[in-house]
Design an enzyme around this catalytic site. Sequence first.
Site, mmCIF file in Angstrom:
data_model
loop_
_atom_site.group_PDB
_atom_site.id
_atom_site.type_symbol
_atom_site.label_atom_id
_atom_site.label_comp_id
_atom_site.label_asym_id
_atom_site.label_seq_id
_atom_site.Cartn_x
_atom_site.Cartn_y
_atom_site.Cartn_z
ATOM 1 N N CYS A 364 -10.067 13.293 5.844
ATOM 2 C CA CYS A 364 -9.378 13.086 4.569
ATOM 3 C C CYS A 364 -10.280 12.226 3.693
ATOM 4 O O CYS A 364 -10.905 11.285 4.180
ATOM 5 C CB CYS A 364 -8.040 12.398 4.811
ATOM 6 S SG CYS A 364 -7.042 12.224 3.339
ATOM 7 N N GLU A 398 -12.794 18.776 6.749
ATOM 8 C CA GLU A 398 -11.644 19.474 7.304
ATOM 9 C C GLU A 398 -10.949 20.275 6.215
ATOM 10 O O GLU A 398 -10.813 19.828 5.082
ATOM 11 C CB GLU A 398 -10.676 18.458 7.923
ATOM 12 C CG GLU A 398 -9.511 19.084 8.664
ATOM 13 C CD GLU A 398 -8.654 18.053 9.349
ATOM 14 O OE1 GLU A 398 -7.435 18.280 9.488
ATOM 15 O OE2 GLU A 398 -9.198 17.003 9.744
#
Length: 517
Positions: A364, A398
């Site tokens: 993140c 991600e």
Amino acid sequence: MAPRNDTDGAGRSDESRPDRGYATLATLTIGVKAVVEKDGEKRRAEILSIQTRKGRPTFYVHYEEFNKRLDEWVSADRIDLSQEVEWPIPEKQDSKSKQRTNQQSKNLQVPEQPTRSQKRPRTVSDSRDASATPMDLSEKPSRRPSFSGGKENRDPNLTVVTAEELGGTPQPEDESLVDLVDTQEAAAAAKAAPPHLPYSREEEIEKLRTGGSMTQNQTEISRVRNLERIQMGTYEIEPWYFSPYPAEFADSETVYICEFCLSYFGSNTQFGRHRKKCTLLHPPGNEIYRDTNVSFFEIDGRRQRSWCRNLCLLSKLFLDHKTLYYDVDPFLFYCMTERTAHGHHLVGYFSKEKESAEGYNVACILTLPQYQRKGYGKLLIQFSYELSKIEGKLGSPEKPLSDLGLLGYRAYWQEVIVDLLVERELDGTMPVMSVEELGQALAMTTNDVLHTLQNLNMLRYREKNHVVVLTEAVVAQREKQRVKERERGKGGKRCIDAERMQWKPPIFTAAARTWNW
């Protein structure tokens, strides 16, 4: 006038088209599309939620053709009721839903009609059958609530209706699996839910995604922004999305967040008392990088759980797709700060799994809104790839990325690939480089390199092979970017000096890199 069954030019019948008409404040419901005033202009918006605040109705609206982060609470006087509104189309129940509803009604009727065998005294054989039931339950634990006396649970003739048969959300086997927020609100929503589902899972997600949400979690999609404003340091910021802060903060006009320990308070008085006691002046971790005005700190989620949870709460205000967990143990947080005489002020961060099975180097990433458009985003991305180079691995963020995250990564990938090829060409050492060699030099995966080259139209097919072509248009565009960076940054863009990094890949035990469940 009765509705007609003819079709319009798009082939839709009148039954599938929404009804239009005039409404009052009392008849406005969720799903209605009305004209709302925004920045002095009239725009069509859909009502997503209705609440009464300070005795007055307020409406949470999503503006059509606008990003979801611009959704907001509006007062009744901003809704133009002199124009027609668009009523929501009633959902039709398909055959599968009808069959499921009929089956549920049959299952629900069984406990209301006990048979004579349930009322008569139990025989020896019945006692044996009943005694076998707890043994079966011990092999497979059940989360069904027990009734008074436990007779209904022991009777083998009783049909037990599970949460899945009722169309509800099954509870996880471990309470710690739920995210940081969903424990109380999900339970309240489950109690208020109707006994049958009006939509299928796909229909519900498609309906709720009309606001442009990127998240795949149903409970996250349906939530509206709960905080009006936060104050962090000298900045007042309007949040973009929902974040699971305690429910009492939803009524506060401003939520005060300490920019050092990230604790949150509902009043200025409480925040002032905290600031007199708070002695933290930097993130609670190891400083692994420092240059003229920027520092990076590495924080272990296992050692600083409270601080990392507060960071996740703060970041959820500006990340729509982020999933929050109680357990931050398997993550490392790399926080970028800006140094002043008063301490280290948080600029942004990225998190990273201690052991990623997919090889992701970023889980993140976020730059706080007050520091955006200053080059800090690319600095965070570059730092993540510098860590991958030290580890000797190829890194990739991600997926899925947020809209701003995708733009930031695409800009960074284009910049570093073009700079590398131009540098090799100017040095006169421009050998034939494959896509794999480009990835190895930049610590990027092959898929990311191919994705960037295709976007730049730098891949050509020649003599049964794909070749990389550095076009003049790409070079000219990159030169324009450099001129803008020099004008904006007074001397050039911000970049990471790898020689200033004081970091080695950490080694964790098996317990330290797994979820603490």
